[in-house]
Design a protein around this motif. Sequence first.
Motif, PDB file in Angstrom:
ATOM      1  N   GLY A 120       0.810  -1.223   0.000  1.00 10.90           N
ATOM      2  CA  GLY A 120       0.000   0.000   0.000  1.00 10.90           C
ATOM      3  C   GLY A 120       0.838   1.266   0.000  1.00 10.90           C
ATOM      4  N   ILE A 121       2.035   1.199  -0.604  1.00  6.94           N
ATOM      5  CA  ILE A 121       2.964   2.335  -0.597  1.00  6.94           C
ATOM      6  C   ILE A 121       3.112   2.912  -2.011  1.00  6.94           C
ATOM      7  N   PRO A 122       2.729   4.158  -2.224  1.00  5.22           N
ATOM      8  CA  PRO A 122       2.916   4.775  -3.541  1.00  5.22           C
ATOM      9  C   PRO A 122       4.380   5.168  -3.757  1.00  5.22           C
ATOM     10  N   HIS A 123       4.865   4.951  -4.965  1.00  6.17           N
ATOM     11  CA  HIS A 123       6.237   5.292  -5.322  1.00  6.17           C
ATOM     12  C   HIS A 123       6.216   6.525  -6.214  1.00  6.17           C
ATOM     13  N   TYR A 124       6.786   7.628  -5.717  1.00  7.79           N
ATOM     14  CA  TYR A 124       6.870   8.884  -6.456  1.00  7.79           C
ATOM     15  C   TYR A 124       8.288   9.028  -7.006  1.00  7.79           C
ATOM     16  N   THR A 125       8.399   9.365  -8.293  1.00  8.21           N
ATOM     17  CA  THR A 125       9.703   9.329  -8.949  1.00  8.21           C
ATOM     18  C   THR A 125       9.941  10.533  -9.849  1.00  8.21           C
ATOM     19  N   GLY A 126      11.187  10.634 -10.338  1.00  6.02           N
ATOM     20  CA  GLY A 126      11.582  11.788 -11.129  1.00  6.02           C
ATOM     21  C   GLY A 126      11.588  11.585 -12.623  1.00  6.02           C
ATOM     22  N   ALA A 127      10.875  10.565 -13.120  1.00  2.82           N
ATOM     23  CA  ALA A 127      10.813  10.355 -14.575  1.00  2.82           C
ATOM     24  C   ALA A 127       9.578   9.551 -14.936  1.00  2.82           C
ATOM     25  N   ASP A 128       9.033   9.821 -16.117  1.00  2.00           N
ATOM     26  CA  ASP A 128       7.815   9.139 -16.551  1.00  2.00           C
ATOM     27  C   ASP A 128       8.019   7.639 -16.745  1.00  2.00           C
ATOM     28  N   SER A 129       9.243   7.233 -17.055  1.00  2.00           N
ATOM     29  CA  SER A 129       9.515   5.814 -17.310  1.00  2.00           C
ATOM     30  C   SER A 129       9.284   4.945 -16.081  1.00  2.00           C
ATOM     31  N   PHE A 130       9.450   5.505 -14.883  1.00  2.00           N
ATOM     32  CA  PHE A 130       9.163   4.742 -13.665  1.00  2.00           C
ATOM     33  C   PHE A 130       7.691   4.339 -13.630  1.00  2.00           C
ATOM     34  N   ALA A 131       6.819   5.289 -13.985  1.00  2.00           N
ATOM     35  CA  ALA A 131       5.389   4.992 -14.000  1.00  2.00           C
ATOM     36  C   ALA A 131       5.065   3.945 -15.056  1.00  2.00           C
ATOM     37  N   LEU A 132       5.749   4.014 -16.173  1.00  2.00           N
ATOM     38  CA  LEU A 132       5.561   3.006 -17.214  1.00  2.00           C
ATOM     39  C   LEU A 132       5.932   1.617 -16.695  1.00  2.00           C
ATOM     40  N   ASN A 133       6.897   1.569 -15.795  1.00  2.00           N
ATOM     41  CA  ASN A 133       7.364   0.294 -15.237  1.00  2.00           C
ATOM     42  C   ASN A 133       6.728  -0.047 -13.905  1.00  2.00           C
ATOM     43  N   GLY A 134       5.604   0.611 -13.564  1.00  2.00           N
ATOM     44  CA  GLY A 134       4.822   0.199 -12.417  1.00  2.00           C
ATOM     45  C   GLY A 134       4.718   1.151 -11.261  1.00  2.00           C
ATOM     46  N   ALA A 135       5.606   2.154 -11.174  1.00  2.00           N
ATOM     47  CA  ALA A 135       5.518   3.116 -10.078  1.00  2.00           C
ATOM     48  C   ALA A 135       4.231   3.927 -10.189  1.00  2.00           C
ATOM     49  N   PHE A 136       3.754   4.436  -9.072  1.00  2.00           N
ATOM     50  CA  PHE A 136       2.512   5.206  -9.087  1.00  2.00           C
ATOM     51  C   PHE A 136       2.642   6.480  -9.906  1.00  2.00           C
ATOM     52  N   CYS A 137       3.744   7.227  -9.703  1.00  2.00           N
ATOM     53  CA  CYS A 137       3.830   8.569 -10.286  1.00  2.00           C
ATOM     54  C   CYS A 137       5.249   8.899 -10.725  1.00  2.00           C
ATOM     55  N   GLY A 138       5.357   9.496 -11.910  1.00  2.00           N
ATOM     56  CA  GLY A 138       6.619  10.043 -12.390  1.00  2.00           C
ATOM     57  C   GLY A 138       6.427  11.512 -12.715  1.00  2.00           C
ATOM     58  N   TYR A 139       7.379  12.331 -12.351  1.00  2.00           N
ATOM     59  CA  TYR A 139       7.262  13.778 -12.566  1.00  2.00           C
ATOM     60  C   TYR A 139       8.556  14.281 -13.196  1.00  2.00           C
ATOM     61  N   GLY A 140       8.456  14.955 -14.307  1.00  2.00           N
ATOM     62  CA  GLY A 140       9.677  15.478 -14.911  1.00  2.00           C
ATOM     63  C   GLY A 140       9.479  15.919 -16.337  1.00  2.00           C
ATOM     64  N   VAL A 141      10.546  15.826 -17.118  1.00  2.00           N
ATOM     65  CA  VAL A 141      10.533  16.326 -18.483  1.00  2.00           C
ATOM     66  C   VAL A 141      10.026  15.259 -19.440  1.00  2.00           C
ATOM     67  N   ASN A 142       9.728  15.692 -20.650  1.00  2.00           N
ATOM     68  CA  ASN A 142       9.368  14.785 -21.729  1.00  2.00           C
ATOM     69  C   ASN A 142      10.671  14.310 -22.372  1.00  2.00           C
TER      70      ASN A 142
END
Length: 368
Positions: A277-299
């Motif tokens: 039940g732990i959301p993973h917040y990250t610095g790139a969209d690719s993390f979200a593509l690989n299962g993390a809850f949220c990626g934030y950053g550049v295109n």
Amino acid sequence: MKKKMMTAVLAMTMVAAAVAGCGSSSGSGTTVELTNEAGGDAQAETQKAEADQTAAEGTVYKVGIVQYVDDASLNQIEKAIEAELTAKGAELGVTFDYADYTFNGQADQSILTQIAADLVADDVDLIIPIATPTAVVMQSATEENQIPVVFSAVSDPVGAGLAADVNAPGSNITGTSDAIDTAAIFDLMLAANPDTAKVGLLYDKSQASSLGAIEDAKAYCDEKGIAYVEKTGTTSAEVQAAADALVAEGVDAVFTPQDNTVMTAELSIFEKFIDAGIPHYTGADSFALNGAFCGYGVNYEELGTKTADMAVDILVNGADPAATPIENLERGIVTVNTETAEALGLDYSMFKDMCSEVVETVTAEEFE
């Protein structure tokens, strides 16, 4: 670089002198000096530009592209660089030969060092390293020969020692940065769960690109009175063990910057966080593509395209990398994995008011 000489004769008062051009050329990289005794400066400049354009056509530029490791973000950047170089080559009538000089360092320092030596021996015209560790190796390899280097996806070029200043990098190097706004990511975290009391910081301590963002994260937590737990890993196996440790610590959320080691391991850890039940917040969209809850950053596609454009400007137009400002693309794109959000029961509707764009994705290995 191979050089060729050609002579041009212009009518009446125009006198052209051919000088050596640059590039590993199958055509002629010639520039033409023009004067107009009658004072037709505008006409002379126009004719000079046309002569330079003609001289550049047919030139072949050898471009080295060196990727740090296979992961969704870096693969996306490499594809965008190659596509843009091909498009610009067709547009300008030149050839950017990257196919013969594209390599993957497999996150191994010795492999990267050997690749750098090979590219120097091949007398390439320019090197594009992708990610900070790759850029550091390529910079070291080109200090004496001054082969231009245009890096991509370096989070902190000044902190990594790659540039003296983002506006005037110095020496033979410039490029694009994917620096993130760490505070904005934590704002998203608290918006989705205002009761967040303990955050896990998951990263590779040997990744220079991660260190600044982690320090920013600690400062944010200290200011907000949020406890944090650091866990690091330098291999996928160590990252998996670090993820297990964070679950055991009972953190409310996990933060990872643009860390290539964690990115490579994301597909093997995202379910651990979902199950806990732990959301993973990250610095790139690719993390979200690989299962993390949220990626934030550049295109990253735009980042790769911009990197290629800078390389073209240096090779074809003679731009000086030392005086070419490092480009930092617009930040503020949030990528949410909708499958993970549903599994966690998280509402992210408020994110649309906190960033420039919200992109939804589902778990996959690569971008389409």
